[in-house]
Design a protein around this motif. Structure first.
Motif, PDB file in Angstrom:
ATOM      1  N   GLU A  17     -38.009   7.232 -34.369  1.00 23.01           N
ATOM      2  CA  GLU A  17     -39.532   6.853 -33.839  1.00 23.01           C
ATOM      3  C   GLU A  17     -39.716   5.092 -33.809  1.00 23.01           C
ATOM      4  N   GLU A  18     -38.936   4.632 -34.029  1.00 22.91           N
ATOM      5  CA  GLU A  18     -39.249   3.106 -34.045  1.00 22.91           C
ATOM      6  C   GLU A  18     -37.684   2.680 -34.633  1.00 22.91           C
ATOM      7  N   VAL A  19     -37.059   1.285 -33.338  1.00 23.87           N
ATOM      8  CA  VAL A  19     -36.073   0.586 -33.766  1.00 23.87           C
ATOM      9  C   VAL A  19     -35.979  -0.434 -34.118  1.00 23.87           C
ATOM     10  N   ILE A  20     -34.772  -0.459 -35.398  1.00 22.64           N
ATOM     11  CA  ILE A  20     -34.965  -1.163 -36.716  1.00 22.64           C
ATOM     12  C   ILE A  20     -33.712  -2.204 -36.126  1.00 22.64           C
ATOM     13  N   LEU A  21     -34.449  -3.211 -36.308  1.00 20.91           N
ATOM     14  CA  LEU A  21     -33.517  -4.727 -35.828  1.00 20.91           C
ATOM     15  C   LEU A  21     -33.196  -5.838 -37.217  1.00 20.91           C
ATOM     16  N   PRO A  22     -32.538  -6.614 -37.296  1.00 26.88           N
ATOM     17  CA  PRO A  22     -32.736  -7.514 -38.535  1.00 26.88           C
ATOM     18  C   PRO A  22     -34.092  -8.283 -38.622  1.00 26.88           C
ATOM     19  N   HIS A  23     -34.448  -8.710 -39.530  1.00 26.66           N
ATOM     20  CA  HIS A  23     -35.592  -9.005 -40.028  1.00 26.66           C
ATOM     21  C   HIS A  23     -34.826 -10.636 -39.510  1.00 26.66           C
ATOM     22  N   HIS A  24     -33.760 -11.004 -39.744  1.00 24.19           N
ATOM     23  CA  HIS A  24     -33.516 -12.455 -39.178  1.00 24.19           C
ATOM     24  C   HIS A  24     -32.076 -12.747 -38.907  1.00 24.19           C
ATOM     25  N   VAL A  25     -31.986 -13.446 -37.464  1.00 25.96           N
ATOM     26  CA  VAL A  25     -31.014 -13.959 -36.966  1.00 25.96           C
ATOM     27  C   VAL A  25     -30.395 -15.069 -37.069  1.00 25.96           C
ATOM     28  N   LEU A  37     -27.873 -16.138 -26.670  1.00 26.57           N
ATOM     29  CA  LEU A  37     -29.194 -15.511 -26.284  1.00 26.57           C
ATOM     30  C   LEU A  37     -29.540 -14.890 -24.931  1.00 26.57           C
ATOM     31  N   ASP A  38     -28.669 -15.078 -24.083  1.00 21.48           N
ATOM     32  CA  ASP A  38     -28.907 -14.049 -22.509  1.00 21.48           C
ATOM     33  C   ASP A  38     -28.514 -12.101 -23.254  1.00 21.48           C
ATOM     34  N   ALA A  39     -27.715 -12.635 -24.852  1.00 19.93           N
ATOM     35  CA  ALA A  39     -27.260 -10.758 -25.048  1.00 19.93           C
ATOM     36  C   ALA A  39     -28.714 -10.585 -25.890  1.00 19.93           C
ATOM     37  N   LEU A  40     -29.643 -10.793 -26.263  1.00 20.31           N
ATOM     38  CA  LEU A  40     -31.321 -10.501 -27.140  1.00 20.31           C
ATOM     39  C   LEU A  40     -31.489  -9.146 -26.027  1.00 20.31           C
ATOM     40  N   ARG A  41     -31.849  -9.619 -24.589  1.00 20.94           N
ATOM     41  CA  ARG A  41     -31.866  -8.996 -23.447  1.00 20.94           C
ATOM     42  C   ARG A  41     -31.785  -7.452 -23.719  1.00 20.94           C
ATOM     43  N   ASP A  98     -33.763 -22.044 -21.720  1.00 20.69           N
ATOM     44  CA  ASP A  98     -32.809 -21.613 -20.955  1.00 20.69           C
ATOM     45  C   ASP A  98     -32.361 -20.965 -21.037  1.00 20.69           C
ATOM     46  N   GLY A  99     -31.873 -20.429 -22.534  1.00 20.92           N
ATOM     47  CA  GLY A  99     -30.921 -19.429 -22.856  1.00 20.92           C
ATOM     48  C   GLY A  99     -32.010 -18.173 -23.055  1.00 20.92           C
ATOM     49  N   LEU A 100     -33.403 -18.183 -22.701  1.00 16.78           N
ATOM     50  CA  LEU A 100     -34.235 -16.876 -22.781  1.00 16.78           C
ATOM     51  C   LEU A 100     -34.752 -16.422 -21.750  1.00 16.78           C
ATOM     52  N   LEU A 101     -34.757 -17.619 -21.088  1.00 15.87           N
ATOM     53  CA  LEU A 101     -35.915 -17.189 -19.591  1.00 15.87           C
ATOM     54  C   LEU A 101     -35.516 -17.529 -18.132  1.00 15.87           C
ATOM     55  N   PRO A 102     -35.638 -16.503 -17.666  1.00 18.76           N
ATOM     56  CA  PRO A 102     -35.440 -16.917 -16.283  1.00 18.76           C
ATOM     57  C   PRO A 102     -35.256 -18.253 -15.231  1.00 18.76           C
ATOM     58  N   SER A 145     -42.417  -8.960 -25.588  1.00 22.24           N
ATOM     59  CA  SER A 145     -43.157  -9.622 -24.511  1.00 22.24           C
ATOM     60  C   SER A 145     -41.851 -10.009 -23.581  1.00 22.24           C
ATOM     61  N   LEU A 146     -40.719 -10.742 -24.686  1.00 23.44           N
ATOM     62  CA  LEU A 146     -39.894 -12.242 -24.428  1.00 23.44           C
ATOM     63  C   LEU A 146     -38.892 -11.355 -23.570  1.00 23.44           C
ATOM     64  N   ILE A 147     -38.513  -9.857 -24.389  1.00 26.30           N
ATOM     65  CA  ILE A 147     -36.873  -9.047 -24.745  1.00 26.30           C
ATOM     66  C   ILE A 147     -37.130  -8.743 -22.453  1.00 26.30           C
ATOM     67  N   ARG A 148     -38.789  -7.961 -22.279  1.00 30.82           N
ATOM     68  CA  ARG A 148     -39.262  -7.739 -20.994  1.00 30.82           C
ATOM     69  C   ARG A 148     -38.907  -8.779 -20.165  1.00 30.82           C
ATOM     70  N   THR A 149     -39.484  -9.966 -20.552  1.00 32.67           N
ATOM     71  CA  THR A 149     -39.788 -11.290 -19.317  1.00 32.67           C
ATOM     72  C   THR A 149     -38.281 -11.294 -18.956  1.00 32.67           C
ATOM     73  N   MET A 150     -37.030 -11.165 -20.181  1.00 29.72           N
ATOM     74  CA  MET A 150     -35.418 -11.965 -19.712  1.00 29.72           C
ATOM     75  C   MET A 150     -35.092 -10.790 -19.317  1.00 29.72           C
ATOM     76  N   ARG A 151     -35.216  -9.457 -19.501  1.00 29.75           N
ATOM     77  CA  ARG A 151     -34.624  -8.492 -18.270  1.00 29.75           C
ATOM     78  C   ARG A 151     -35.599  -8.681 -16.242  1.00 29.75           C
TER      79      ARG A 151
END
Length: 168
Positions: A17-25, A37-41, A98-102, A145-151
């Motif tokens: 029901e929830e996504v488990i991601l790391p607390h810190h990278v 950074l584009d891998a975060l998308r 540059d690595g995150l935004l379109p 919101s960041l991930i959706r913007t990257m996509r």
């Protein structure tokens, strides 16, 4: 065809029901950390996140030596304006952006845009490695919101820009 749609449905039902991601990278490769950074998308956003991950990225940066010329388009007139040179920390944040935004989003001083996505971008000088060249740590939150913007997905969903979980 109906069996494939039912298998997709059963797969979605069996997902947590929830996504488990790391607390810190921590990305400690100053020469090219921002290039990864584009891998975060591809991080999942379909389910609620347990925590909003924090990325701490180390990069090399130099302050701008010359003022930045920006062009504004007003009623068939292009006006060039001169802005103050960016600090090394502002340059580092722009390199991360540059690595995150379109590409169509402004190319300079983009911390404000990232913060509108809930990223809470901050930068800190780590050390001087050569005259005028700094290692800068840029930290930010990886929000849905960041991930959706990257996509390129701009449909409104549950707002995650006001999450209070700010572990450092």
């Amino acid at each position: 065809s109906s069996s494939s749609s039912s298998s997709i449905s059963s797969t979605m039902d069996s997902m947590p029901e929830e996504v488990i991601l790391p607390h810190h990278v921590v990305m400690n490769f100053p020469l090219d950390s921002a290039g990864f950074l584009d891998a975060l998308r591809w991080w999942p956003t379909e389910r609620p996140m347990r925590v909003v991950p924090n990325v701490h990225l180390y990069t090399f940066a130099r302050a701008d030596n010359n003022p930045i010329l920006t062009t504004t388009h007003n009623n068939n007139n292009d006006d060039e304006e001169e802005e103050e040179p960016r600090t090394a920390m502002e340059v580092a944040i722009d390199m991360v952006a540059d690595g995150l935004l379109p590409e169509y989003i402004a190319t300079k001083r983009r911390a404000k845009y990232l913060n509108q996505l809930g990223c809470q971008v901050r930068a800190r000088e780590v050390r001087l490695v050569a005259p005028g060249k700094m290692v800068i740590r840029v930290s930010f939150r990886v929000t849905r919101s960041l991930i959706r913007t990257m996509r390129g997905d701009f449909f409104e969903e549950e707002d995650d820009t006001n999450d209070d979980d700010d572990d450092d």
